[in-house]
Design a protein around this motif. Structure first.
Motif, PDB file in Angstrom:
ATOM      1  N   ALA A   3     -41.364  23.916   1.263  1.00  0.00           N
ATOM      2  CA  ALA A   3     -41.306  24.823   2.410  1.00  0.00           C
ATOM      3  C   ALA A   3     -39.933  25.478   2.486  1.00  0.00           C
ATOM      4  CB  ALA A   3     -41.601  24.060   3.695  1.00  0.00           C
ATOM      5  N   GLU A   4     -38.907  24.709   2.198  1.00  0.00           N
ATOM      6  CA  GLU A   4     -37.536  25.229   2.207  1.00  0.00           C
ATOM      7  C   GLU A   4     -37.376  26.348   1.188  1.00  0.00           C
ATOM      8  OE1 GLU A   4     -34.237  24.145   3.735  1.00  0.00           O
ATOM      9  OE2 GLU A   4     -35.877  24.074   5.172  1.00  0.00           O
ATOM     10  N   LYS A   5     -37.998  26.139   0.024  1.00  0.00           N
ATOM     11  CA  LYS A   5     -37.843  27.102  -1.065  1.00  0.00           C
ATOM     12  C   LYS A   5     -38.369  28.475  -0.686  1.00  0.00           C
ATOM     13  CE  LYS A   5     -36.104  25.725  -5.118  1.00  0.00           C
ATOM     14  NZ  LYS A   5     -34.776  25.511  -4.565  1.00  0.00           N
ATOM     15  N   HIS A   6     -39.384  28.511   0.188  1.00  0.00           N
ATOM     16  CA  HIS A   6     -39.985  29.791   0.522  1.00  0.00           C
ATOM     17  C   HIS A   6     -39.326  30.442   1.718  1.00  0.00           C
ATOM     18  CE1 HIS A   6     -43.001  29.574  -2.493  1.00  0.00           C
ATOM     19  NE2 HIS A   6     -43.345  28.366  -2.115  1.00  0.00           N
ATOM     20  N   SER A   7     -38.395  29.763   2.331  1.00  0.00           N
ATOM     21  CA  SER A   7     -37.724  30.359   3.481  1.00  0.00           C
ATOM     22  C   SER A   7     -36.910  31.571   3.015  1.00  0.00           C
ATOM     23  CB  SER A   7     -36.804  29.327   4.119  1.00  0.00           C
ATOM     24  OG  SER A   7     -35.766  29.978   4.786  1.00  0.00           O
ATOM     25  N   PRO A   8     -36.982  32.664   3.791  1.00  0.00           N
ATOM     26  CA  PRO A   8     -36.229  33.850   3.378  1.00  0.00           C
ATOM     27  C   PRO A   8     -34.718  33.621   3.408  1.00  0.00           C
ATOM     28  CG  PRO A   8     -37.310  34.200   5.493  1.00  0.00           C
ATOM     29  CD  PRO A   8     -37.815  32.907   4.961  1.00  0.00           C
ATOM     30  N   LEU A   9     -34.296  32.525   4.042  1.00  0.00           N
ATOM     31  CA  LEU A   9     -32.865  32.268   4.119  1.00  0.00           C
ATOM     32  C   LEU A   9     -32.394  31.312   3.030  1.00  0.00           C
ATOM     33  CD1 LEU A   9     -32.440  32.001   7.972  1.00  0.00           C
ATOM     34  CD2 LEU A   9     -31.850  33.901   6.490  1.00  0.00           C
ATOM     35  N   ALA A  10     -33.356  30.787   2.236  1.00  0.00           N
ATOM     36  CA  ALA A  10     -32.975  29.822   1.201  1.00  0.00           C
ATOM     37  C   ALA A  10     -32.058  30.448   0.163  1.00  0.00           C
ATOM     38  CB  ALA A  10     -34.230  29.266   0.533  1.00  0.00           C
ATOM     39  N   GLN A  11     -32.158  31.776   0.005  1.00  0.00           N
ATOM     40  CA  GLN A  11     -31.338  32.439  -1.015  1.00  0.00           C
ATOM     41  C   GLN A  11     -29.845  32.396  -0.694  1.00  0.00           C
ATOM     42  OE1 GLN A  11     -31.915  36.720  -0.903  1.00  0.00           O
ATOM     43  NE2 GLN A  11     -32.898  36.523   1.072  1.00  0.00           N
ATOM     44  N   PHE A  12     -29.510  32.106   0.573  1.00  0.00           N
ATOM     45  CA  PHE A  12     -28.091  32.099   0.938  1.00  0.00           C
ATOM     46  C   PHE A  12     -27.484  30.711   0.841  1.00  0.00           C
ATOM     47  CE2 PHE A  12     -29.991  35.513   3.572  1.00  0.00           C
ATOM     48  CZ  PHE A  12     -29.482  36.558   2.835  1.00  0.00           C
ATOM     49  N   GLU A  13     -28.311  29.754   0.438  1.00  0.00           N
ATOM     50  CA  GLU A  13     -27.860  28.372   0.400  1.00  0.00           C
ATOM     51  C   GLU A  13     -26.750  28.190  -0.642  1.00  0.00           C
ATOM     52  OE1 GLU A  13     -29.894  24.040  -0.126  1.00  0.00           O
ATOM     53  OE2 GLU A  13     -31.181  25.799  -0.068  1.00  0.00           O
ATOM     54  N   ILE A  14     -25.700  27.446  -0.232  1.00  0.00           N
ATOM     55  CA  ILE A  14     -24.599  27.161  -1.159  1.00  0.00           C
ATOM     56  C   ILE A  14     -24.934  25.884  -1.922  1.00  0.00           C
ATOM     57  CG2 ILE A  14     -22.194  26.445  -1.303  1.00  0.00           C
ATOM     58  CD1 ILE A  14     -22.114  29.207  -0.513  1.00  0.00           C
ATOM     59  N   ILE A 107     -30.024  41.491  -8.295  1.00  0.00           N
ATOM     60  CA  ILE A 107     -30.815  40.975  -9.409  1.00  0.00           C
ATOM     61  C   ILE A 107     -31.575  39.757  -8.906  1.00  0.00           C
ATOM     62  CG2 ILE A 107     -30.697  39.943 -11.715  1.00  0.00           C
ATOM     63  CD1 ILE A 107     -28.068  41.453 -12.080  1.00  0.00           C
ATOM     64  N   PRO A 108     -32.898  39.709  -9.119  1.00  0.00           N
ATOM     65  CA  PRO A 108     -33.660  38.566  -8.632  1.00  0.00           C
ATOM     66  C   PRO A 108     -33.084  37.233  -9.131  1.00  0.00           C
ATOM     67  CG  PRO A 108     -35.137  40.271  -9.389  1.00  0.00           C
ATOM     68  CD  PRO A 108     -33.767  40.731  -9.719  1.00  0.00           C
ATOM     69  N   TYR A 109     -33.117  36.238  -8.272  1.00  0.00           N
ATOM     70  CA  TYR A 109     -32.632  34.882  -8.546  1.00  0.00           C
ATOM     71  C   TYR A 109     -31.113  34.783  -8.635  1.00  0.00           C
ATOM     72  CZ  TYR A 109     -37.492  33.958  -9.374  1.00  0.00           C
ATOM     73  OH  TYR A 109     -38.829  33.864  -9.213  1.00  0.00           O
ATOM     74  N   SER A 110     -30.408  35.871  -8.356  1.00  0.00           N
ATOM     75  CA  SER A 110     -28.957  35.774  -8.372  1.00  0.00           C
ATOM     76  C   SER A 110     -28.483  35.421  -6.958  1.00  0.00           C
ATOM     77  CB  SER A 110     -28.335  37.080  -8.827  1.00  0.00           C
ATOM     78  OG  SER A 110     -28.438  38.034  -7.803  1.00  0.00           O
ATOM     79  N   PHE A 111     -27.174  35.400  -6.788  1.00  0.00           N
ATOM     80  CA  PHE A 111     -26.611  35.031  -5.501  1.00  0.00           C
ATOM     81  C   PHE A 111     -25.646  36.133  -5.081  1.00  0.00           C
ATOM     82  CE2 PHE A 111     -23.358  33.068  -2.905  1.00  0.00           C
ATOM     83  CZ  PHE A 111     -24.100  32.334  -2.010  1.00  0.00           C
ATOM     84  N   THR A 112     -25.693  36.518  -3.794  1.00  0.00           N
ATOM     85  CA  THR A 112     -24.796  37.574  -3.320  1.00  0.00           C
ATOM     86  C   THR A 112     -23.618  36.936  -2.611  1.00  0.00           C
ATOM     87  OG1 THR A 112     -26.878  38.576  -2.699  1.00  0.00           O
ATOM     88  CG2 THR A 112     -24.894  39.847  -2.290  1.00  0.00           C
ATOM     89  N   SER A 113     -22.443  36.954  -3.240  1.00  0.00           N
ATOM     90  CA  SER A 113     -21.318  36.283  -2.580  1.00  0.00           C
ATOM     91  C   SER A 113     -20.872  37.047  -1.328  1.00  0.00           C
ATOM     92  CB  SER A 113     -20.156  36.107  -3.545  1.00  0.00           C
ATOM     93  OG  SER A 113     -19.998  37.229  -4.347  1.00  0.00           O
ATOM     94  N   THR A 114     -21.135  38.369  -1.279  1.00  0.00           N
ATOM     95  CA  THR A 114     -20.731  39.125  -0.087  1.00  0.00           C
ATOM     96  C   THR A 114     -21.683  38.913   1.092  1.00  0.00           C
ATOM     97  OG1 THR A 114     -21.768  40.972  -1.198  1.00  0.00           O
ATOM     98  CG2 THR A 114     -19.377  40.991  -1.092  1.00  0.00           C
ATOM     99  N   MET A 183     -25.454  43.035   4.060  1.00  0.00           N
ATOM    100  CA  MET A 183     -25.965  42.356   2.878  1.00  0.00           C
ATOM    101  C   MET A 183     -26.983  41.303   3.263  1.00  0.00           C
ATOM    102  SD  MET A 183     -24.521  44.232   0.983  1.00  0.00           S
ATOM    103  CE  MET A 183     -25.472  43.732  -0.418  1.00  0.00           C
ATOM    104  N   MET A 184     -26.659  40.520   4.302  1.00  0.00           N
ATOM    105  CA  MET A 184     -27.567  39.441   4.670  1.00  0.00           C
ATOM    106  C   MET A 184     -28.888  39.999   5.193  1.00  0.00           C
ATOM    107  SD  MET A 184     -27.193  36.219   7.136  1.00  0.00           S
ATOM    108  CE  MET A 184     -28.212  37.001   8.339  1.00  0.00           C
ATOM    109  N   ALA A 185     -28.800  40.993   6.076  1.00  0.00           N
ATOM    110  CA  ALA A 185     -30.020  41.573   6.652  1.00  0.00           C
ATOM    111  C   ALA A 185     -30.896  42.173   5.560  1.00  0.00           C
ATOM    112  CB  ALA A 185     -29.660  42.623   7.688  1.00  0.00           C
TER     113      ALA A 185
END
Lengths: 245, 119
Positions: A3-14, A107-114, A183-185
């Protein structure tokens, strides 16, 4: 977990890769650090490799490098004047770093540091402190005239100077908040809409087209926010150097 | 050329270099000024952020003052009001500047008289 993996906010996880602890300060190597390094390596590779030929008639890559140089040089010249030339290396690095980490983040699966406010705030506070120091070194006590609006009776100054001071202090916050929020939005929006593509029917064709359009919009935002950050840096630099508010 | 004092010829070159540089600066500024290409999108975002950051900063200052003076929550509440004012003022300024950027070609007497000087 799933369930966590599908959260739209999971991409910001450190995610920590290597735990580093320096005198009680958590300096772990995370996915954010990794993507910042990738950003810097990408910029360095692009600029050095593209300028290796040094042809009179530039090829594709060389023109990209030359265009970005010209873009920032013109921005500084327009907003700061010829004294701004000294600050070109800093402003150029700032612009390229923000632009590349925004773009690489798409890029999909990447991380946005900004997309983390501490990163954008770190850059904003460096700009703010640097600009303030430049102003103080250049003008000494006269720098304070930046906070005194001209042509106002002395009684009102008691009210207006603190207001000017606080609004000066909002600069790093608004600078950081703008880049981070955009960026986050944008990334959250893409993920949320992306999750509905199949559910919306029509074999996901039309929803997918909409997502592609949204993705194009995000590309514009990525560039625009890098531009806005650097333009505001230039404006603040101009304030510090020329003192007209 | 050979009899000339090397120092003065360096100074001469320096002066000529400076003059050429400032000429080039002027030319480029003139050329780029005639075709302003300022992205209009993102303007709304710029304005909204001004309001939020003013509230955050003045609220934060109030919070620390409260901690220091032991008057929670009064200074913070007062500072939030002040922050509202500052946010509105910054918002107005930013909007006016964006407006001025849009109407750059129009002579200054046709622009809004309330426009603050270029900042």
């Amino acid at each position: 977990m799933s369930a966590e993996k599908h959260s739209p906010l999971a991409q910001f996880e450190i995610k920590r890769f290597v735990d580093i602890d320096i005198a009680g300060v958590d300096a772990s190597f995370t996915n954010s650090s990794l993507w910042m390094i990738i950003t810097i390596v990408a910029i360095t590779l692009m600029l050095t490799l593209s300028m290796r030929g040094r042809a009179m008639v530039p090829g594709r890559w060389q023109s990209v490098a030359e265009l970005s140089y010209e873009f920032i040089a013109n921005m500084l010249r327009e907003n700061v004047g010829s004294e701004g030339r000294k600050f070109f290396p800093f402003v150029f690095s700032l612009f390229m770093f923000i632009l590349f980490s925004n773009m690489l983040g798409l890029i999909p699966y990447s991380f946005t540091s900004t997309s983390h406010i501490i990163v954008t705030f770190g850059m904003a506070i460096v700009v703010f402190l640097g600009v303030t120091l430049i102003g103080i070194i250049r003008h000494k006590g006269k720098f304070l005239s930046l906070f005194v609006p001209s042509g106002v009776p002395a009684v009102l100054l008691l009210l207006l100077v603190p207001i000017e001071l606080i609004s000066y202090l909002t600069r790093p916050v608004s600078l950081a908040l703008r880049l981070f929020a955009n960026m986050m939005a944008g990334h959250t929006l893409l993920k949320v809409f992306g999750g509905f593509v199949v559910a919306l029917g029509m074999f996901g064709v039309f929803p997918l087209v909409a997502i592609v359009a949204l993705y194009g919009l995000e590309l514009i935002v990525a560039f625009l926010q890098a531009y806005v950050f650097t333009v505001l840096t230039c404006l603040y630099l101009n304030d510090a150097i020329h003192l007209h508010h | 050329m050979t009899e000339e004092d090397p120092k003065t010829s360096f100074q001469d070159i320096d002066a000529r270099l400076r003059a050429a540089r400032s000429r080039e600066d002027e030319r480029v500024t003139r050329e780029t000024a005639t075709a302003p290409e300022k992205p209009g999108a993102g303007a709304a975002m710029r304005i909204a952020v001004e309001m939020i950051s003013a509230l955050l900063v003045s609220g934060g200052i109030g919070w620390f003052l409260d901690d220091w003076l032991g008057t929670r929550p009064w200074v913070m509440l007062a500072m939030l009001l002040v922050g509202c004012g500052i946010g509105l003022r910054n918002t107005y300024r930013t909007a006016m500047r964006l407006n001025a950027d849009l109407h750059e070609g129009i002579p200054s007497d046709q622009q809004d008289p309330a426009k603050p000087p270029e900042d």
